[in-house]
Design a protein around this motif. Structure first.
Motif, PDB file in Angstrom:
ATOM      1  N   TYR A 239      36.860  30.937  31.806  1.00 19.55           N
ATOM      2  CA  TYR A 239      35.975  29.782  32.022  1.00 19.55           C
ATOM      3  C   TYR A 239      35.896  29.368  33.492  1.00 19.55           C
ATOM      4  O   TYR A 239      35.203  28.416  33.818  1.00 19.55           O
ATOM      5  CB  TYR A 239      36.437  28.590  31.181  1.00 19.55           C
ATOM      6  CG  TYR A 239      36.149  28.775  29.709  1.00 19.55           C
ATOM      7  CD1 TYR A 239      34.895  28.452  29.192  1.00 19.55           C
ATOM      8  CD2 TYR A 239      37.110  29.293  28.845  1.00 19.55           C
ATOM      9  CE1 TYR A 239      34.608  28.631  27.850  1.00 19.55           C
ATOM     10  CE2 TYR A 239      36.833  29.486  27.502  1.00 19.55           C
ATOM     11  CZ  TYR A 239      35.580  29.148  27.006  1.00 19.55           C
ATOM     12  OH  TYR A 239      35.297  29.330  25.679  1.00 19.55           O
ATOM     13  N   ASP A 240      36.665  30.024  34.345  1.00 22.05           N
ATOM     14  CA  ASP A 240      36.601  29.701  35.778  1.00 22.05           C
ATOM     15  C   ASP A 240      36.452  30.998  36.555  1.00 22.05           C
ATOM     16  O   ASP A 240      37.412  31.753  36.725  1.00 22.05           O
ATOM     17  CB  ASP A 240      37.870  28.941  36.200  1.00 22.05           C
ATOM     18  CG  ASP A 240      37.890  28.628  37.699  1.00 22.05           C
ATOM     19  OD1 ASP A 240      36.952  29.049  38.420  1.00 22.05           O
ATOM     20  OD2 ASP A 240      38.845  27.965  38.156  1.00 22.05           O
ATOM     21  N   SER A 241      35.241  31.254  37.051  1.00 30.39           N
ATOM     22  CA  SER A 241      34.949  32.505  37.759  1.00 30.39           C
ATOM     23  C   SER A 241      35.725  32.650  39.055  1.00 30.39           C
ATOM     24  O   SER A 241      35.741  33.720  39.641  1.00 30.39           O
ATOM     25  CB  SER A 241      33.472  32.594  38.156  1.00 30.39           C
ATOM     26  OG  SER A 241      32.638  32.259  37.118  1.00 30.39           O
ATOM     27  N   THR A 242      36.316  31.551  39.540  1.00 25.92           N
ATOM     28  CA  THR A 242      37.024  31.662  40.809  1.00 25.92           C
ATOM     29  C   THR A 242      38.516  31.937  40.610  1.00 25.92           C
ATOM     30  O   THR A 242      39.257  32.036  41.583  1.00 25.92           O
ATOM     31  CB  THR A 242      36.848  30.381  41.668  1.00 25.92           C
ATOM     32  OG1 THR A 242      37.389  29.260  40.963  1.00 25.92           O
ATOM     33  CG2 THR A 242      35.383  30.132  41.961  1.00 25.92           C
TER      34      THR A 242
END
Lengths: 476, 443
Positions: A239-242
Motif C-alpha cells: 500500500y506504500d509504493s515508496t
C-alpha cells in the motif's frame, strides 16, 4: 510494578513468569495516566475500554499457548500512538481542530502490524498540529509538558508520545519524523528515538506532512526496546509504493556485538556557535565512552550543511501545502480558517514556492540542494561508519520561549533536518544530563544501517545507563 | 468559408480506461454499472487522510499501447505529478496527473481531411461526479465517488485541425482506435469519452501568406475552449457556430474573449460558461507518493508486442487483397480481436473460392454473420431453361402492359418481370440468368 522503570524486555519476562498479568499492567498504566496526564497533556484520546478487553484476551492466550510470545513479540505492551496515525474507530485529530471529530474507518499499516504483534493501544497522543513544530506548542489543544520539568517543552512534534513514555504512561510512543519529530522529543525526554531510513517503514494510513520526508519511527526507554519495535514495524508494504523490499534486519540479535574499529565521524559544521557549551561538553564526554569501546573518532565535513535548513523550509512547506489541500472545507466539517497559525504559514509558503514563475527559483533549486546534501552524507560515509552529533543545540527550552519567533523554533532542528533531506536513518540516544535536563545525541548512518546504529547505541547505553534516571515532575 | 479567416483548432480528448480496478487503488472500475452511488470506494479514492496511491500497471501499459498506436514516442522515464485545484468532486484537493514527462508524445492521426499531430498522451485519475438534485424539498449537491480515480487518458493534439468536419473526423478516428485496442468503451453519452476543442480564427490576409503553409503562421492571440461535448455531431455543430461567432467579432475589429463555452444542442449555439482571464496556476509538482517510472526497452518491447496490427494498415491490406472499401468493412468490427476473426473468415472464404467483397456486402447489408449463412443466401436452385421459359411465357401473357413498355424503351421494367418470374417459380434463381432469358423471350 514500577512503570517508570519498566521496559518492554522486563514486561515480556514478567508476563512470562506471571509476575503480573496483562490486565494488571494495563490497569496500572491507565491509573498512572489518570493521575498524571492532567499535568502533562500527553494524550488527546484514551482507549481504555478496548485496552482492558484486549488485555484480558491476551491473559487467556498466555495461559493457553506457551509459545505465544514468539508469535506476538509485543504481547501486552502498551503503546501510545501519535495522533497522525490513522486508527480504526479511534478519533484521529493530527493535533488539529479541523479534523477534531474525525474517526477513521481503517488502520494504518504500522498500527495493523503493532496490533497483530500483540501491542495494546492506550490512546492517541498530543502533538504539534499536522507535525508542524519542534516543541509541541503548535497543537490546537493544550501543549504537552516535559515530565523532567513541567515549565519546559518535551520536544516535538511527537510531544505527547515522548512525554507519555517518559512518565511511564506507555512503553512505546509512536512518532513520525519529517525533520526532527521523533528524535527531538526523544532527546528532550531521556528516550531512544528512531528516525528510520526513508522507505523502511510504511507511511500508509499516517496523515502526511511532507511525503518525501516523512518517516515512521518510535520512542522507547532503551535501545533493546526500540530495536524490538522496529522488527515489527519495518518492511515493504504493497500500500506504500515508496517502501523498499530491503530485508528487515535482526535488530535485537546484533545487540551486544563489539564495535571495535568502528569509525565515528564528527561533522565540524555541527559544532559551531549557537551550540550550548554544556551540550558540546556532554557530547565530547560521550565520545570518550565510544573510544573506550574501541571506536575511533575523526572530524569530517558536511559542506552543504548551511543550506540544509533553507532547502528544508522550501521543500517541506511545498509538500505540506499540497497534502493539506484535502482539508478543503467541504469534508470533515470545518472551514480552512480553522487551521492554526503554523499550518497557515506553511500553506502560504508552499503555495508560493510551487507557483508558476517561482517554482524554478524555489522548489526546483531546493530539490537540487537536497541532492547535494545527500551527496555530502554519501561522501562522509566513504570515510566513516557512523556520524555523531548533538540532537539539539539547546536544552529543552521553556514553554513559550520560542513561540513568537518561528525562525528560532525552526533552528531547534538544525542537526536533525539534514538527515531527512538525505533519507538516511538517525537514532537519538542519551548523552547525559545537564542541569537535571536530558541531553540527546544523534547517531547517523548510511541508508538501511539501522542494525549498525542499534549495535553502537546499545553498547554505549550499557556503559552509561542514563535510562535509569527518571523524571521527577519538577515544577509540577 | 472565405479564406480571410482560417480556423485553427486543437483538441483535448479524455478517455476512461476499462481496467478491472481503479488507477491508484484496488476498487472496482465500473462506474456506469455500479447501481448505487459510492459503492466502489475505499480510503484511497475517497482521499481520506493517510491513504496513499499505488499506480495501476495495466493502466500504464494501456496508455503506452494507445501512444504506440498513435505513432507516439515513449518517454523512458515518466512520473506522476499533482495538479492542485479545489472542487467538491476532487477529494484530495489535487488530481494525480502528468505534467512534463507524459508517457507518450509526438504522434499523429490520419483523417480523411488530413494528418493531425498528437502533442502528448498522458494518464491521470478521473474525479468524482457531482449530482445536483432536490432532496426533501431542498436543492442539494451530492457526490458519487464511484468514478473517483478511474484511470483517464488525455490525448492532446497540436493546433493542426482546420475545420469542424476535420475535428469530427479526428474524434471519430480516435474513438475507433481506442475501441480497436479494446482499452475503453469510449461511451460518449455516459462520459467515458469527453471532447474539448480549442478554437480560434487566424486572419490569413493580415499575415500575407501566399504560399506559406498554415502551420508556419503565427497563432491567434486568443482561444475559446469548447467543452463538455458528448457527441461528434454536436462537436461539429458547436465548432461551426463558434467559427461564425468569432468571425463576426473579428469583423468588428474586436478580439473574442478567452473563455470556456458549452454547446446547447436545442438552440444549436454555444454559450459562455467561464471566462479565463489568466491561466489557472495548478502548482504542479512531482507526486512524492509515487516513485518515477522507468519504461525500459524490455517492458516497452513486451507492450509493443502485445499491440495489434495497426488499424490503418489492416484496412489498407484488406483493400489491397480483397478490394474492400474501408468505410464499409469498418462497420463490421470494433476491437482488434473482432478484426482477427474477420481476417480468418476472409481467408476461409478465399479458400472456398467465395467472393470476400460480396461476403462483406452481405454482412453489412443483410446482417449475416457466418460463411454458412452467406452460402445459403447466395446459393441458387437447380432448374432447367425450359422450366423457366415456360413460366416467363405465362408472366408475359399476364402482364401485357409491361411488354408494351419494354418495347417502347422502358427497359427498367425488366426488374419487375424478374421479380414476377421468381415469385411464380418459387425458386432462387440467379438474377442475370433470368434477365437473359426474359430478353430472349421478348425479342
Amino acid at each position: 510494578m514500577d512503570l517508570l522503570e519498566l521496559t518492554i524486555k522486563d514486561t515480556i519476562e514478567a508476563l512470562k513468569d506471571k509476575t503480573f498479568s496483562c490486565l494488571e499492567l494495563t490497569k496500572e498504566t491507565f491509573s498512572n495516566i489518570k493521575k498524571n496526564d492532567k499535568k502533562i497533556n500527553a494524550f488527546l484520546t484514551l482507549d481504555e475500554e478496548n485496552a482492558l478487553k484486549q488485555a484480558k484476551e491476551y491473559d487467556d492466550l498466555i495461559k493457553e499457548d506457551a509459545q505465544i510470545f514468539d508469535k506476538k513479540p509485543l504481547l501486552g505492551v502498551p503503546v501510545a500512538v501519535k495522533d497522525l496515525f490513522t486508527t480504526e474507530g479511534i478519533r484521529t485529530t493530527a493535533g488539529s481542530k479541523i479534523i477534531g471529530d474525525y474517526i477513521p474507518p481503517f488502520n494504518s499499516t504500522v498500527i495493523k502490524k503493532l496490533l497483530a504483534a500483540g501491542a495494546i493501544i492506550t490512546g492517541k497522543t498530543n502533538q504539534d498540529a499536522w507535525g508542524h513544530g519542534s516543541s509541541g506548542e503548535n497543537t490546537d489543544y493544550e501543549p504537552t509538558k516535559n515530565p523532567y520539568d513541567l515549565t519546559r517543552v518535551p520536544g516535538g512534534s511527537s510531544s505527547g508520545s515522548g512525554a507519555a513514555v517518559a512518565y511511564g504512561a506507555s512503553l512505546v510512543g509512536t512518532g513520525t519524523d519529517t525533520g526532527s519529530s521523533v528524535r527531538l522529543p526523544a532527546g528532550f525526554c531521556n528516550l531512544v528515538g528512531l528516525k528510520p531510513t526513508y522507505g523502511r517503514v510504511s507511511r500508509y494510513g499516517i496523515i502526511a506532512m511532507a511525503s518525501s520526508f516523512d518517516t515512521i519511527g518510535h520512542m522507547t526507554k532503551t535501545v533493546y526496546d526500540n530495536a524490538k519495535v522496529l522488527e515489527v514495524t519495518a518492511g515493504v508494504d504493497p500500500y506504500d509504493s515508496t517502501t523498499v523490499p530491503e530485508k528487515v534486519g535482526s535488530y535485537t540479535k546484533v545487540l551486544g556485538q563489539s564495535i571495535k574499529g568502528l569509525k565515528i565521524g564528527l561533522p565540524k559544521e555541527y559544532f559551531v556557535e549557537g551550540l550550548d557549551k554544556k551540550i558540546d561538553e556532554s557530547i565530547r564526554n560521550s565520545l570518550q565512552v565510544f573510544e573506550k569501546l574501541g571506536a575511533t573518532i575523526q572530524e569530517i565535513s558536511l559542506p552543504y550543511t548551511d543550506y540544509a535548513m533553507a532547502a528544508y523550509y522550501i521543500l517541506v512547506p511545498s509538500e505540506v501545502s499540497s497534502n493539506l489541500s484535502r482539508f478543503d472545507g467541504v469534508r470533515y466539517g470545518k472551514a480552512r480558517e480553522v487551521f492554526g497559525a503554523e499550518a497557515k504559514r506553511r500553506i502560504m509558503l508552499g503555495s508560493y514556492t510551487l507557483s508558476s514563475g517561482y517554482y524554478d527559483a524555489y522548489y526546483l533549486k531546493a530539490a537540487k540542494v537536497r541532492t547535494l546534501i545527500k551527496q555530502d552524507f554519501e561522501k562522509a560515509f566513504e570515510k566513516v561508519d557512523v556520524i555523531v552529533a548533538p540532537t539539539s543545540p539547546t536544552l529543552p527550552f521553556k514553554i513559550g520561549e520560542k513561540t513568537d519567533d518561528p525562525l528560532a523554533m525552526y533552528l531547534s532542528d538544525i542537526f536533525l533536518c539534514p538527515v531527512n533531506l538525505a533519507g538516511i536513518p538517525g537514532l537519538s540516544i542519551q548523552s547525559g544530563f545537564v542541569d537535571d535536563l536530558p541531553v540527546g545525541m544523534q547517531l547517523m548512518g548510511p541508508q538501511f544501517s539501522e542494525e549498525l546504529l542499534y549495535k553502537t547505541a546499545y553498547l554505549f547505553e550499557k556503559e552509561t545507563e542514563y535510562y535509569k534516571i527518571h523524571p521527577k515532575f519538577k515544577n509540577g | 468559408m472565405d479564406k480571410k479567416y482560417q480556423p485553427i483548432i486543437g483538441m483535448e480528448v479524455h478517455v476512461e480506461l476499462k481496467t478491472a480496478s481503479k488507477m491508484f487503488c484496488s476498487c472496482k472500475n465500473d462506474p456506469f454499472h455500479a447501481g448505487k452511488p459510492n459503492v466502489y470506494t475505499c480510503p484511497v479514492c475517497l482521499g481520506l487522510p493517510g491513504a496513499l496511491p499505488v499506480a495501476n500497471k495495466k493502466a500504464i501499459e494501456w496508455t503506452i499501447k494507445l501512444g504506440l498506436a498513435l505513432g507516439c514516442k515513449i518517454n523512458s522515464l515518466s512520473k506522476f505529478d499533482r495538479k492542485h485545484y479545489f472542487y467538491p468532486d476532487l477529494p484530495k484537493g489535487y488530481q494525480i496527473s502528468q505534467y512534463d514527462l507524459p508517457f507518450c508524445y509526438q504522434g499523429k492521426v490520419e483523417t480523411p481531411l488530413g494528418l493531425v499531430g498528437i502533442t502528448r498522451v498522458h494518464l491521470e485519475e478521473d474525479t468524482g461526479k457531482l449530482i445536483h438534485q432536490e432532496v426533501d424539498g431542498q436543492n442539494v449537491s451530492l457526490i458519487d465517488f464511484n468514478r473517483s480515480s478511474v484511470p483517464l487518458v488525455e490525448i492532446v493534439t497540436e493546433p493542426e485541425i482546420y475545420s469542424a468536419a476535420q475535428a469530427k473526423e479526428y474524434a471519430k478516428k480516435l474513438r475507433q482506435i481506442v475501441r480497436y485496442l479494446d482499452i475503453s468503451d469510449a461511451d460518449m453519452e455516459k462520459g467515458g469519452m469527453r471532447l474539448e476543442a480549442n478554437i480560434s480564427l487566424l486572419n490569413v490576409d493580415s499575415q500575407m501568406t501566399n504560399d506559406k503553409p498554415i502551420s508556419n503562421l503565427k497563432l491567434p492571440n486568443y482561444k475559446v475552449e469548447l467543452k463538455n461535448i458528448n457527441s461528434f455531431r454536436f462537436l461539429e455543430r458547436g465548432i461551426e457556430y463558434e467559427i461564425e461567432r468569432q468571425k463576426e467579432i473579428l469583423e468588428k475589429g474586436e478580439t473574442p474573449i478567452q473563455e470556456t463555452r458549452g454547446f446547447n444542442a436545442e438552440k444549436n449555439r454555444t454559450y459562455s460558461q467561464r471566462t479565463k482571464e489568466e491561466a489557472a496556476d495548478y502548482r504542479y509538482f512531482p507526486d512524492p507518493d509515487l516513485p518515477p517510472i522507468n519504461i525500459d526497452s524490455k517492458w516497452l518491447g513486451e507492450i509493443t508486442k502485445s499491440n495489434p496490427v495497426d488499424f490503418d494498415l489492416r484496412l489498407k491490406s484488406w483493400q489491397e487483397e480483397y478490394r474492400l472499401k474501408p468505410e464499409l468493412v469498418e462497420l463490421l468490427f470494433e476491437t482488434a480481436s473482432d478484426a482477427d476473426r474477420l481476417d480468418e473468415m476472409f481467408a476461409t472464404a478465399t479458400k472456398e473460392k467465395l467472393s470476400v467483397e460480396k461476403l462483406v456486402n452481405a454482412m453489412v447489408h443483410k446482417k449475416i454473420k457466418t460463411i454458412a449463412e452467406f452460402k445459403k443466401l447466395t446459393s441458387v436452385d437447380e432448374v432447367s431453361d425450359e422450366f423457366l421459359l415456360d413460366i416467363i411465357k405465362k408472366v408475359l401473357l399476364a402482364n401485357p402492359k409491361a411488354v408494351v413498355d419494354y418495347k417502347a424503351g422502358k427497359t427498367n421494367v425488366i426488374n419487375f418481370l424478374v421479380g414476377m418470374v421468381m415469385r411464380e417459380a418459387k425458386k432462387k434463381i440467379e438474377f442475370n440468368r433470368l434477365v437473359g432469358l426474359i430478353k430472349k423471350s421478348l425479342a
